[in-house]
Motif scaffolding. Structure first.
Motif, short mmCIF file in Angstrom:
data_model
loop_
_atom_site.label_atom_id
_atom_site.label_comp_id
_atom_site.label_asym_id
_atom_site.label_seq_id
_atom_site.Cartn_x
_atom_site.Cartn_y
_atom_site.Cartn_z
N ASP A 65 0.79 -1.23 0.00
CA ASP A 65 0.00 0.00 0.00
C ASP A 65 0.83 1.29 0.00
OD1 ASP A 65 0.93 -0.26 2.57
OD2 ASP A 65 -0.98 0.20 3.53
N ARG A 66 2.12 1.19 -0.32
CA ARG A 66 2.95 2.38 -0.41
C ARG A 66 2.60 3.19 -1.67
NH1 ARG A 66 8.96 0.40 -0.21
NH2 ARG A 66 8.06 -1.41 -1.20
N LEU A 67 3.10 4.41 -1.73
CA LEU A 67 2.95 5.21 -2.94
C LEU A 67 3.71 4.52 -4.07
CD1 LEU A 67 3.48 8.91 -1.82
CD2 LEU A 67 1.34 7.76 -2.34
N CYS A 68 3.15 4.58 -5.25
CA CYS A 68 3.78 4.03 -6.45
C CYS A 68 3.99 5.18 -7.42
CB CYS A 68 2.90 2.96 -7.08
SG CYS A 68 2.62 1.54 -6.01
N VAL A 69 5.24 5.50 -7.70
CA VAL A 69 5.60 6.60 -8.58
C VAL A 69 6.04 5.99 -9.90
CG1 VAL A 69 7.06 8.63 -8.85
CG2 VAL A 69 6.32 7.92 -6.56
N ILE A 70 5.30 6.28 -10.97
CA ILE A 70 5.54 5.63 -12.25
C ILE A 70 5.87 6.68 -13.31
CG2 ILE A 70 4.56 4.15 -14.03
CD1 ILE A 70 2.64 3.11 -11.78
N LYS A 71 7.04 6.52 -13.91
CA LYS A 71 7.49 7.42 -14.98
C LYS A 71 7.04 6.84 -16.31
CE LYS A 71 11.68 6.95 -16.50
NZ LYS A 71 13.11 6.95 -16.80
N LEU A 72 6.47 7.69 -17.16
CA LEU A 72 6.10 7.32 -18.52
C LEU A 72 6.99 8.13 -19.45
CD1 LEU A 72 3.17 7.48 -16.78
CD2 LEU A 72 2.68 6.08 -18.75
N TYR A 73 7.66 7.45 -20.36
CA TYR A 73 8.64 8.14 -21.20
C TYR A 73 8.69 7.53 -22.58
CZ TYR A 73 11.76 4.14 -20.68
OH TYR A 73 12.29 2.88 -20.74
N ALA A 74 9.29 8.29 -23.49
CA ALA A 74 9.53 7.82 -24.85
C ALA A 74 11.04 7.82 -25.08
CB ALA A 74 8.83 8.74 -25.85
N PRO A 75 11.59 6.74 -25.62
CA PRO A 75 13.05 6.66 -25.76
C PRO A 75 13.63 7.68 -26.74
CG PRO A 75 11.99 4.78 -26.81
CD PRO A 75 10.92 5.54 -26.09
N PHE A 85 5.19 13.60 -22.78
CA PHE A 85 6.29 12.89 -22.13
C PHE A 85 7.38 13.87 -21.75
CE2 PHE A 85 4.63 8.80 -22.77
CZ PHE A 85 4.01 8.79 -24.00
N PRO A 86 8.10 13.63 -20.69
CA PRO A 86 7.85 12.61 -19.67
C PRO A 86 6.71 13.03 -18.74
CG PRO A 86 9.75 13.92 -19.06
CD PRO A 86 9.30 14.42 -20.40
N SER A 87 6.04 12.05 -18.21
CA SER A 87 4.98 12.25 -17.22
C SER A 87 5.20 11.29 -16.08
CB SER A 87 3.60 12.00 -17.83
OG SER A 87 3.27 12.98 -18.77
N VAL A 88 4.66 11.65 -14.93
CA VAL A 88 4.74 10.79 -13.75
C VAL A 88 3.33 10.63 -13.20
CG1 VAL A 88 5.55 10.64 -11.36
CG2 VAL A 88 7.12 11.31 -13.15
N LEU A 89 2.96 9.39 -12.94
CA LEU A 89 1.70 9.08 -12.27
C LEU A 89 2.03 8.62 -10.86
CD1 LEU A 89 -0.05 6.97 -15.06
CD2 LEU A 89 -0.34 9.41 -14.58
N ILE A 90 1.25 9.08 -9.91
CA ILE A 90 1.43 8.62 -8.53
C ILE A 90 0.15 7.92 -8.11
CG2 ILE A 90 1.89 9.26 -6.13
CD1 ILE A 90 3.45 11.67 -7.16
N TYR A 91 0.31 6.68 -7.68
CA TYR A 91 -0.80 5.85 -7.22
C TYR A 91 -0.60 5.52 -5.74
CZ TYR A 91 -2.26 4.61 -12.00
OH TYR A 91 -2.72 4.63 -13.29
N LYS A 95 -5.30 5.98 -8.47
CA LYS A 95 -4.51 7.05 -9.08
C LYS A 95 -4.74 8.33 -8.29
CE LYS A 95 -3.82 9.56 -13.40
NZ LYS A 95 -4.25 9.66 -14.80
N LEU A 96 -3.65 8.92 -7.80
CA LEU A 96 -3.75 10.12 -6.98
C LEU A 96 -3.45 11.40 -7.76
CD1 LEU A 96 -1.93 8.72 -3.82
CD2 LEU A 96 -4.39 8.85 -4.24
N THR A 97 -2.45 11.35 -8.63
CA THR A 97 -2.09 12.56 -9.37
C THR A 97 -1.27 12.21 -10.61
OG1 THR A 97 -1.19 14.78 -9.14
CG2 THR A 97 0.05 13.03 -8.10
N GLU A 98 -1.20 13.18 -11.52
CA GLU A 98 -0.38 13.07 -12.73
C GLU A 98 0.41 14.36 -12.86
OE1 GLU A 98 -0.97 12.97 -17.56
OE2 GLU A 98 -2.54 12.12 -16.31
N ILE A 99 1.70 14.24 -13.14
CA ILE A 99 2.57 15.40 -13.25
C ILE A 99 3.30 15.33 -14.59
CG2 ILE A 99 4.56 16.60 -12.25
CD1 ILE A 99 3.80 15.24 -9.56
N GLU A 100 3.19 16.40 -15.38
CA GLU A 100 3.98 16.51 -16.62
C GLU A 100 5.33 17.08 -16.23
OE1 GLU A 100 1.91 18.67 -19.64
OE2 GLU A 100 0.19 17.32 -19.55
N CYS A 101 6.40 16.46 -16.70
CA CYS A 101 7.73 16.73 -16.16
C CYS A 101 8.69 17.44 -17.10
CB CYS A 101 8.35 15.41 -15.71
SG CYS A 101 7.34 14.56 -14.51
N LYS A 102 8.22 18.38 -17.87
CA LYS A 102 9.13 19.08 -18.78
C LYS A 102 9.80 20.28 -18.12
CE LYS A 102 7.60 17.44 -23.11
NZ LYS A 102 7.64 17.65 -24.51
#
Length: 186
Positions: free
Chosen positions: A74-84, A141-147, A156-163
């Motif tokens: 049940d910890r926070l899950c920080v997931i990076k979404l990216y394009a190579p 991209f890149p974006s981060v989702l926090i669950y 899903k708690l939040t979404e952050i665009e990371c530019k």
């Protein structure tokens, strides 16, 4: 007895064939001994010193992989979404690994968790997971989702665009806010 050298072992003349066969048999015997004992040797070489540990960042593929990742605890899950192919993603990836190293689980060379962090980290690569990225609604991209992970599949708690340059600080602030105790739950 002739020594097994490159010239003797790999020059195939009729006189060197017995030498080559002997070298080949010795090589196979050595490989068999190595495979049975290498696990034990490797275990002795594994260091659990803090400077030898690395961040545990799960590679997530397909929706099933995401669901399994979120159900672990049940910890926070920080997931990076990216394009190579994205330069911003490459630059952000370095900062993300550092954040995962500071706030997430740390593993040794045998992939054993040595230090548990406050959050778990994962990444989804766009090219091989187009359907999943679209299902998650990722447009930049890149974006981060926090669950918030859990048996129910996570929330899903939040979404952050990371530019922007402050992306890591934004993620840390959001994590700190989400980690604050609310009604006895962390």
């Amino acid at each position: 007895m002739m020594a097994c050298t490159m010239s003797a072992c790999h020059s195939f003349t009729s006189s060197s064939l017995p030498v080559h066969m002997m070298c080949h048999e010795q090589s196979i015997s050595f490989q068999r001994r190595l495979s049975t004992s290498s696990l034990y040797l490797f275990r002795e070489l594994i260091s659990n010193d803090e400077e030898d540990l690395r961040a545990d960042i799960a590679v997530i593929r397909e929706q099933v992989g995401l669901d399994e990742f979120l159900k672990v605890d049940d910890r926070l899950c920080v997931i990076k979404l990216y394009a190579p192919f994205c330069k911003a993603c490459k630059a952000f990836g370095i900062k993300f690994r550092k954040l995962a190293s500071e706030k997430g689980d740390r593993i040794n060379a045998a992939r054993e968790i040595i230090r548990s962090g406050k959050a778990r980290f994962g990444e989804i690569e766009y090219s091989s997971n187009v359907k999943l990225c679209r299902a998650l609604g990722i447009k930049k991209f890149p974006s981060v989702l926090i669950y918030r992970g859990g048996d129910d599949g996570g929330e899903k708690l939040t979404e952050i665009e990371c530019k922007q340059k402050t992306a890591i600080e934004d993620i840390i602030a959001e994590m700190d806010q989400l980690l604050l105790p609310t009604g006895g739950n962390c």
